[in-house]
Scaffold this active site. Structure first.
Site, mmCIF file in Angstrom:
data_model
loop_
_atom_site.group_PDB
_atom_site.id
_atom_site.type_symbol
_atom_site.label_atom_id
_atom_site.label_comp_id
_atom_site.label_asym_id
_atom_site.label_seq_id
_atom_site.Cartn_x
_atom_site.Cartn_y
_atom_site.Cartn_z
ATOM 1 N N LEU A 646 0.830 -1.212 0.000
ATOM 2 C CA LEU A 646 0.000 0.000 0.000
ATOM 3 C C LEU A 646 0.864 1.261 0.000
ATOM 4 C CD1 LEU A 646 -2.978 1.032 0.254
ATOM 5 C CD2 LEU A 646 -2.491 1.300 2.690
ATOM 6 N N HIS A 647 0.667 2.100 -0.982
ATOM 7 C CA HIS A 647 1.443 3.345 -1.034
ATOM 8 C C HIS A 647 0.566 4.529 -1.421
ATOM 9 C CE1 HIS A 647 1.778 1.356 -4.984
ATOM 10 N NE2 HIS A 647 1.849 2.568 -5.509
ATOM 11 N N LEU A 648 0.816 5.603 -0.708
ATOM 12 C CA LEU A 648 0.078 6.853 -0.941
ATOM 13 C C LEU A 648 0.884 7.725 -1.906
ATOM 14 C CD1 LEU A 648 -2.099 9.036 -0.040
ATOM 15 C CD2 LEU A 648 -0.457 9.699 1.714
#
Length: 745
Positions: A646-648
């Site tokens: 998960l990466h923003l």
DNA sequence: GTTCTAGAAC
DNA sequence: GTTCTAGAAC
């Protein structure tokens, strides 16, 4: 030309319609001259009521003016109210003259201050003895506090004159009115674009100047595309008719200026203050007494105005002649309720922004007890405008509503009311009913009715306060220490993704990583840390991550190995530059939690982590803004990412990058495929998961400018276009938590 | 995620 | 001829 001859002829056999004209203007603006000229040449009988002379030739009081005006109107004469009338409080009582059957007009002599000062200084023998040296100071002071009249105060017509020509025209117009003639209703001649937003509203909006484009958009919402484009290109008129993707180069400085202007004056201020728009509860279909209702509204507004901090309240009604608005205005004026915190507004509550340029993030709905989208009035209009999304969201919150209570419903971003009008919440309320044809009629029991109505307004304002509080909490980053990152603070400069060096370095690293895995078949084996290689459960479905797609995952799991590549390491996230930045600034905040491959894996317990990621993104934005304050950022996730873990994405909205090469790149940041961090956090909080859209379709959709939404034939045109386009971002992005810029930090 | 390539479309 | 697109490989 404004004379409504049709109306005139159709009313042939009716009695003369009297007119009360309030002159509005500073000393020296020519009010008395105006009256004298009209009275001299008109065939209609006019009387001039002048406060300066009303008490046997001496200055009198406002009440005396009203009495005098009433007497004249009863005799069938029309009247001019010759006093300054420069603010709402001064004017309030005069609109009640309509109860005598008179049309109430305002004529605004909004002439340059200089001219008024010059005239009042020079004149001699002035009735009010305002002349000579002291006049200048008085006029200036008065003009500083002027608050021009609005239709919703109760006028059927307002004529604005901003120069002497306008004044002459207005004099001719009123002089030409025969005893049975009437003038067209509405607002005429106002040059100041603010008028399109209902003049007084600007005070409510802290007197922010409305950007030019808003005028055209407000005028004609259906053709806003063209209007917006015209106003954008007004620097270069010859290009106005073509789209702005023409090669207008060298806009750097201008563009920056334009952006700054837009951000600083118009929309951002309009958008950022939490504002509740509410209709008058129970006075329409439920037939509650308007006098009593207006007392309760003012009483409750007074009670909550200060409790709500910066937040604002707006009472909305569709009708210009709205009695409830006039009454509330009058009473609010008497109670000296701060007009920057509370105002009234004439307009459609479902189109406040698109038609009125008034952004209210919360609106109240006078619902029915079943919370069903039936019936007429405000309830049907709001459900209709919000689409099925509101019905679904409402059902999730409540099944029915008791009178005297309120229920706040967050509006999904797919609702037209959300993306078109910027409404994030609808608060349903149910007030007391005095209509025997509707359920639970109180049979004129106003003792009970008033109590219930008070409770309803309290519940409404409490619900609004709670929404405001939650937003503030979110923006402050609840549970997040405000401390700057301990480990690698200050690396923004060192690791600026400006140079290709960085990209190359990571490139090299990536290929090394890949080489490392070359020997393993399918890459399903352990990565050496006891973790699965590429098979992950993502949102309940198994997804195979290619070797190349796991670089972020490895960085997140063992950032120590990548010290040269990461910008910052904390216990919960690592921050890295995107290997192929799609804009001047483009970083990733990567979660370090195991088993969190993508958004579909996130669940309720991850809300805190998502908030921390958001806060970390904001920290970095702050650093980037120190270097270039013109940047505007957006924070969000790809619905279905290509890289595991998960990466923003924290990405500046210039999209100025050679790595932005195809439609998919563009759409992955500029369609519903890109889920704003703000929405993700809220959705997780509400539902415990994030709903994801049909992705392939989103990524292959046509290319539209992220500002003006104009479709572009291909990426080359799009890139040329976005370097010039300075149309403000769509409303749903204007919220400060979706677009982050220097002015909102 | 990117790059490369071939074939289709213009 | 150039540009666009899809698929395979990394």
């Amino acid at each position: 030309m404004d004379i409504d001859s049709e109306t005139t002829s159709s009313k042939e056999d009716h009695q003369t319609k009297t007119i009360a004209v309030l002159l509005v203007g500073a000393p020296g603006s020519g009010k008395s001259t105006f009256c004298d000229k009209v009275i001299l040449s008109a065939s209609r009988p006019w009387v001039r009521v002048c406060q300066d002379t009303i008490a046997s030739g001496k200055a009198g009081r406002r009440v005396q003016c009203i009495m005098s005006a009433r007497a004249a109107l009863k005799e069938g004469k029309s009247v001019f109210i010759d006093r300054c009338n420069l603010d709402r409080g001064q004017r309030g009582d005069f609109t009640t003259l309509s109860s005598l059957g008179a049309e109430v007009h305002a004529v605004v002599l909004d002439l340059p201050a200089k001219l008024c000062v010059a005239r009042s200084v020079k004149r001699t023998g002035h009735e009010g003895n305002l002349q000579g040296g002291k006049a200048a100071a008085v006029v200036n002071k008065m003009l500083q506090n002027k608050d021009l009249p609005k239709l919703y105060e109760g006028y059927s017509r307002i004529t604005f004159c901003s120069n002497e020509n306008d004044v002459e025209e207005a004099i001719k117009m009123y002089s030409a009115l025969g005893p049975k003639d009437t003038l067209q209703s509405g607002c005429f001649g106002q040059k100041n674009p603010d008028s399109e937003v209902q003049p007084g509203i600007m005070k409510f909006l802290k007197k922010v100047e409305t950007p030019k484009y808003s005028t055209s958009q407000a005028k004609n919402s259906t053709s806003s595309e063209i209007s917006a484009d015209d106003s954008l290109c007004d620097k270069e008129p010859e290009k106005a008719s073509s789209s702005c993707n023409d090669d207008v180069k060298g806009t750097g400085k201008n563009a920056e200026l334009a952006e700054g202007t837009v951000a600083d004056r118009g929309v951002s201020s309009l958008s950022n203050t939490p504002t509740l728009a509410f209709p008058s509860i129970s006075t329409a279909d439920f037939q509650f007494n308007i006098e009593l209702a207006s007392d309760i509204i003012v009483e409750k507004v007074e009670e909550y105005a200060n409790k709500l901090g910066e937040a604002k309240l707006v009472l909305v009604d569709t009708s210009h002649g709205s009695k409830i608005l006039s009454l509330v205005n009058l009473k609010a004026g008497r109670k000296r309720i701060d007009s920057s915190k509370f105002t009234t507004f004439v307009g459609d509550i479902t189109k406040l922004y698109s038609e009125g340029r008034l952004h209210c993030n919360v609106i109240a709905n006078t619902a029915n007890w079943r919370l069903r989208p039936v019936g007429g009035g405000v309830n049907a209009a709001i459900f209709n405008a919000a689409g099925p999304e509101l019905e679904t969201a409402t059902k999730e919150r409540a099944k029915c509503l008791k009178s005297g209570s309120a229920v706040a419903v967050p509006l999904p971003s797919t609702s037209p009311l959300f993306w078109r009008e910027g409404v994030t919440h609808v608060i349903h309320v149910l007030g007391p009913n005095m209509n025997p044809l509707r359920p639970d009629c109180l049979n004129n029991n106003y003792r009970e009715g008033c109590k219930v109505l008070q409770d309803t307004y309290s519940a409404l304002f409490e619900a609004f306060a709670s929404i405001v509080k939650n937003e503030e909490k979110f923006l402050k980053g609840d549970n997040i220490s405000g401390k700057p990152a301990e480990s690698l603070v200050g690396k923004a400069k060192d690791h600026a993704p400006k140079s290709d060096q960085k990209v190359k370095r990571e490139s090299t690293h990536e290929s090394e990583k890949t080489k490392k895995f070359k020997g393993s078949q399918d890459g399903i084996e352990s990565d050496g840390q006891g973790n699965l290689g590429s098979d992950r459960i993502c949102g309940g479905t198994s997804k195979t991550w290619g070797l190349w797609a796991q670089a972020l995952y490895h960085m997140a799991m063992d950032p120590g190995k990548y010290k040269n590549d990461v910008l910052e390491i904390t216990t919960e996230v690592v921050v890295v530059n995107d290997l192929y930045p799609k804009a001047k600034r483009h970083i990733l905040v990567v979660a370090r939690k195991q088993g969190l491959a993508c958004l579909a894996d996130a669940c309720e317990e991850d809300e805190v982590l998502l908030r921390k990621m958001h806060a970390k993104g904001l920290e970095w934005i702050q650093k980037f803004l120190l270097e270039d304050k013109s940047l505007i950022f957006r924070l969000g996730y790809h619905s279905v990412p290509s890289m595991r873990q998960l990466h923003l994405h924290v990405i500046s909205q210039d999209f100025d990058s050679k790595h932005l090469k195809n439609n998919k790149h563009w759409n992955s940041f500029n369609s519903a495929f890109f889920r704003d961090s703000y929405d993700v956090i809220h959705e997780i909080g509400r539902k415990g998961r994030v709903t994801l859209k049909d992705n392939e379709q989103l990524l292959s959709k046509e290319l539209c400018c992220h500002r003006c939404q104009r479709a572009q034939p291909d990426l080359l045109h799009l890139k040329a276009h976005i370097t010039n386009c300075r149309i403000p971002f769509p409303l749903f992005l204007q919220e400060k938590w979706r677009l982050v810029r220097a002015s909102t930090m």
